[in-house]
Scaffold this active site. Sequence first.
Site, PDB file in Angstrom:
ATOM      1  N   LYS A  91      -1.598   0.053 -55.649  1.00  0.00           N
ATOM      2  CA  LYS A  91      -0.728  -0.564 -54.995  1.00  0.00           C
ATOM      3  C   LYS A  91       0.640  -0.943 -55.608  1.00  0.00           C
ATOM      4  CE  LYS A  91       0.390  -2.746 -50.705  1.00  0.00           C
ATOM      5  NZ  LYS A  91       1.533  -1.711 -51.031  1.00  0.00           N
ATOM      6  N   GLN A 112       2.280  -3.881 -62.743  1.00  0.00           N
ATOM      7  CA  GLN A 112       1.669  -4.121 -61.532  1.00  0.00           C
ATOM      8  C   GLN A 112       0.002  -4.230 -61.596  1.00  0.00           C
ATOM      9  OE1 GLN A 112       4.166  -3.269 -58.724  1.00  0.00           O
ATOM     10  NE2 GLN A 112       2.750  -4.638 -57.364  1.00  0.00           N
ATOM     11  N   LYS A 115      -0.166  -7.853 -62.280  1.00  0.00           N
ATOM     12  CA  LYS A 115       0.164  -8.789 -61.291  1.00  0.00           C
ATOM     13  C   LYS A 115      -0.904  -8.659 -59.923  1.00  0.00           C
ATOM     14  CE  LYS A 115       4.271  -7.730 -60.107  1.00  0.00           C
ATOM     15  NZ  LYS A 115       5.652  -7.617 -59.588  1.00  0.00           N
ATOM     16  N   LYS A 127       3.092   2.517 -58.939  1.00  0.00           N
ATOM     17  CA  LYS A 127       4.608   2.397 -58.727  1.00  0.00           C
ATOM     18  C   LYS A 127       5.120   3.782 -58.405  1.00  0.00           C
ATOM     19  CE  LYS A 127       7.527  -0.794 -58.435  1.00  0.00           C
ATOM     20  NZ  LYS A 127       7.681  -2.295 -57.960  1.00  0.00           N
ATOM     21  N   GLY A 166       8.145  -1.290 -50.525  1.00  0.00           N
ATOM     22  CA  GLY A 166       9.572  -1.184 -50.898  1.00  0.00           C
ATOM     23  C   GLY A 166       9.697  -1.870 -52.381  1.00  0.00           C
ATOM     24  N   ASP A 167      10.756  -1.859 -52.814  1.00  0.00           N
ATOM     25  CA  ASP A 167      11.229  -2.146 -54.020  1.00  0.00           C
ATOM     26  C   ASP A 167      12.724  -2.204 -54.079  1.00  0.00           C
ATOM     27  OD1 ASP A 167      10.182  -3.141 -57.017  1.00  0.00           O
ATOM     28  OD2 ASP A 167      11.907  -1.916 -57.525  1.00  0.00           O
ATOM     29  N   THR A 211       8.195 -12.185 -51.341  1.00  0.00           N
ATOM     30  CA  THR A 211       8.369 -12.214 -52.914  1.00  0.00           C
ATOM     31  C   THR A 211       9.393 -13.314 -53.084  1.00  0.00           C
ATOM     32  OG1 THR A 211       8.038  -9.788 -52.736  1.00  0.00           O
ATOM     33  CG2 THR A 211       9.011 -10.861 -54.630  1.00  0.00           C
ATOM     34  N   ASN A 242      16.393  -8.126 -51.175  1.00  0.00           N
ATOM     35  CA  ASN A 242      15.247  -8.717 -50.132  1.00  0.00           C
ATOM     36  C   ASN A 242      14.601 -10.075 -50.990  1.00  0.00           C
ATOM     37  OD1 ASN A 242      11.905  -8.437 -50.314  1.00  0.00           O
ATOM     38  ND2 ASN A 242      13.084  -8.573 -48.270  1.00  0.00           N
ATOM     39  N   SER A 379       1.331  -8.080 -48.821  1.00  0.00           N
ATOM     40  CA  SER A 379       1.208  -6.569 -48.685  1.00  0.00           C
ATOM     41  C   SER A 379      -0.269  -6.564 -48.299  1.00  0.00           C
ATOM     42  CB  SER A 379       1.659  -5.912 -49.733  1.00  0.00           C
ATOM     43  OG  SER A 379       2.887  -5.327 -49.613  1.00  0.00           O
TER      44      SER A 379
HETATM   45  P1  NAP Z   1      16.943  -4.869 -53.443  1.00  0.00           P
HETATM   46  O1  NAP Z   1      16.705  -5.505 -52.030  1.00  0.00           O
HETATM   47  O2  NAP Z   1      17.331  -3.436 -53.452  1.00  0.00           O
HETATM   48  O3  NAP Z   1      17.959  -5.730 -54.056  1.00  0.00           O
HETATM   49  C1  NAP Z   1      18.286  -5.656 -55.519  1.00  0.00           C
HETATM   50  C2  NAP Z   1      19.502  -6.650 -55.958  1.00  0.00           C
HETATM   51  O4  NAP Z   1      19.785  -6.568 -57.331  1.00  0.00           O
HETATM   52  C3  NAP Z   1      20.860  -6.228 -55.146  1.00  0.00           C
HETATM   53  O5  NAP Z   1      21.482  -7.347 -54.960  1.00  0.00           O
HETATM   54  C4  NAP Z   1      21.330  -5.230 -56.115  1.00  0.00           C
HETATM   55  O6  NAP Z   1      22.762  -5.078 -56.443  1.00  0.00           O
HETATM   56  C5  NAP Z   1      20.925  -5.992 -57.414  1.00  0.00           C
HETATM   57  N1  NAP Z   1      20.937  -5.091 -58.513  1.00  0.00           N
HETATM   58  C6  NAP Z   1      20.013  -3.975 -58.856  1.00  0.00           C
HETATM   59  N2  NAP Z   1      20.361  -3.491 -59.811  1.00  0.00           N
HETATM   60  C7  NAP Z   1      21.251  -4.112 -60.477  1.00  0.00           C
HETATM   61  C8  NAP Z   1      21.667  -3.888 -61.733  1.00  0.00           C
HETATM   62  N3  NAP Z   1      21.502  -2.992 -62.493  1.00  0.00           N
HETATM   63  N4  NAP Z   1      22.730  -5.002 -62.137  1.00  0.00           N
HETATM   64  C9  NAP Z   1      23.152  -6.032 -61.301  1.00  0.00           C
HETATM   65  N5  NAP Z   1      22.563  -5.979 -59.939  1.00  0.00           N
HETATM   66  C10 NAP Z   1      21.709  -5.166 -59.777  1.00  0.00           C
HETATM   67  O7  NAP Z   1      15.652  -5.051 -54.201  1.00  0.00           O
HETATM   68  P2  NAP Z   1      14.667  -6.286 -54.372  1.00  0.00           P
HETATM   69  O8  NAP Z   1      13.403  -5.522 -53.549  1.00  0.00           O
HETATM   70  O9  NAP Z   1      15.303  -7.464 -53.809  1.00  0.00           O
HETATM   71  O10 NAP Z   1      14.140  -6.160 -55.664  1.00  0.00           O
HETATM   72  C11 NAP Z   1      14.768  -6.890 -56.823  1.00  0.00           C
HETATM   73  C12 NAP Z   1      13.800  -7.219 -57.871  1.00  0.00           C
HETATM   74  O11 NAP Z   1      12.585  -7.815 -57.520  1.00  0.00           O
HETATM   75  C13 NAP Z   1      13.103  -5.902 -58.720  1.00  0.00           C
HETATM   76  O12 NAP Z   1      13.045  -6.375 -60.091  1.00  0.00           O
HETATM   77  C14 NAP Z   1      12.030  -5.638 -57.733  1.00  0.00           C
HETATM   78  O13 NAP Z   1      11.092  -4.821 -58.856  1.00  0.00           O
HETATM   79  C15 NAP Z   1      11.609  -7.117 -57.812  1.00  0.00           C
HETATM   80  N6  NAP Z   1      10.304  -7.100 -56.767  1.00  0.00           N
HETATM   81  C16 NAP Z   1      10.574  -7.044 -55.640  1.00  0.00           C
HETATM   82  C17 NAP Z   1       9.576  -7.163 -54.727  1.00  0.00           C
HETATM   83  C18 NAP Z   1       9.834  -6.651 -53.123  1.00  0.00           C
HETATM   84  O14 NAP Z   1       8.770  -7.067 -52.507  1.00  0.00           O
HETATM   85  N7  NAP Z   1      10.854  -6.194 -52.668  1.00  0.00           N
HETATM   86  C19 NAP Z   1       8.386  -7.723 -55.160  1.00  0.00           C
HETATM   87  C20 NAP Z   1       7.935  -8.030 -56.521  1.00  0.00           C
HETATM   88  C21 NAP Z   1       9.165  -7.757 -57.446  1.00  0.00           C
HETATM   89  P3  NAP Z   1      23.496  -3.652 -55.774  1.00  0.00           P
HETATM   90  O15 NAP Z   1      23.240  -3.474 -54.444  1.00  0.00           O
HETATM   91  O16 NAP Z   1      25.077  -3.977 -56.192  1.00  0.00           O
HETATM   92  O17 NAP Z   1      22.833  -2.539 -56.572  1.00  0.00           O
END
Ligand code: NAP
Length: 447
Positions: A91, A112, A115, A127, A166-167, A211, A242, A379
């Site tokens: 997962k 993961q 976690k 992943k 998603g991520d 999250t 997100n 999830s």
């Molecule tokens: P997302 O919806 O795609 O949003 C990512 C955000 O971070 C966007 O604002 C993006 O800006 C910014 N970003 C990405 N890469 C960057 C970089 N190199 N420098 C500066 N800004 C950057 O993704 P998300 O789901 O919110 O995930 C964010 C983080 O949380 C990741 O580390 C992910 O692994 C972690 N996470 C997510 C979940 C989940 O349920 N979604 C769960 C656990 C952990 P731009 O659009 O300009 O790229």
Amino acid sequence: MLDSTLQATYDQVLRRNPGEPEFHQAVREVFESLEVIQGKYPEYNDRSILMRMCEPERQIIFRVPWVDDKGEVQVNRGFRVEYNSALGPYKGGLRFHASVNLGIVKFLGFEQIFKNSLPGLPIGGGKGGSDFDPHGRSDGEVMRFCQSFMTELHRHLGEYPDVPAGDIGVGAREIGYLFGQYKRLTNRYEAGVLTGKGLDWGGSLVRKEATGYGAAIFADEMLRARGSSFEGRRVAVSGSGNVALYAIEKTHQLGGVPITASDSSGYVVDEDGIDLDLLKQIKEVERGRIHEYAERRGGSARFVKDGCVWDVPVAIAIPSATQNELNADAARTLVKNGVEAISEGANMPCTPEAVSVFRQADVAFGLGKAANAGGVATSALEMQQNASRDTWSFEHTEERLTQIMKNIHTTCLETAEEAGRPGDYVVGANVAGFRKVADAMIAFGVI
Ligand code: NAP
């Protein structure tokens, strides 16, 4: 230097996985935490549990060809690392970002495992993703890419073997295209094969929020444990995707004042508190850029192009963008400005040097494995609803999420205390997460 057994295993990991710095960093952090239990459980060393845990059960790499809007053929690379299935089906999310490579997917998959062990739900660790960059791509291009990606990946997935979510770069739209193609290829309406689905077709209420909500709830728990709270405090959040949007929403609900958001082009500061409706409109609906927030909000809101969001004085920080976005200099600035708690919404957003700055300054530091586990936990709740063909209310699901985050917080504190490192959430989360997986692996024999 690590203890000699851990060091020998770590050296082997380095030799076997050259050129993967993020993966090495993630492994090193876990190994450093495990020093406190070295020698206490000889069976872990006798059965080479750590070496087995560092080696993914399966790594899938594949070609993803697709046709862009100009009729030109594009080729991306797809990955799925099925890391560890001791506690349940693999997962973990799919990331679509230009920076994705095998080392990044392995670091995320390795994290993961631990976690997913913490919430106490039956899920293993995995992943995946691709170096496809969705920025600037049309809907049609994203759909064709997702269909090609799933055309290969579908043979490895299923409710029992492997359940992605998603991520970065993979939200509700992408999950929709991926699920549609899975259904078409398999001729099965197997809702439990993906999580983060739309609410009309098998998704769970609160999954989108989980999250970010969870990271803010974890911060709240850390503050309460110190006799403090969010009430009226300034909060910095990075990212505007997100995780960030819903960390901001929960911060508002808990009485804090979130004043920042960012994307890869810069950050905004809004001293009156982020207007979440406006930010959601720009980021979720219009897929716009962060500077538009300052332009449309007016007043004291401002956009900073080439700065560091962590320069803004705050009491609480929730880094929610990407790995290694908060370095030692930023950590020192936060400490100088009186930061009290850090809750990692993103995976590994703080560098190891930043983490040691926070530890030395006695800042409450909630690492991502614990602080952002609310997403994967919800999830697992989505999988439960799919398996029983049931739908839970928002209130019920949010209550489950809140309780899970509180339990994770308690587990971290109790485990850290037992290990002789009171208040150390890093040790608490890594040791608690590791032991449950290790014990299951021992029960299964050498496989
Ligand atoms: P997302 O919806 O795609 O949003 C990512 C955000 O971070 C966007 O604002 C993006 O800006 C910014 N970003 C990405 N890469 C960057 C970089 N190199 N420098 C500066 N800004 C950057 O993704 P998300 O789901 O919110 O995930 C964010 C983080 O949380 C990741 O580390 C992910 O692994 C972690 N996470 C997510 C979940 C989940 O349920 N979604 C769960 C656990 C952990 P731009 O659009 O300009 O790229």
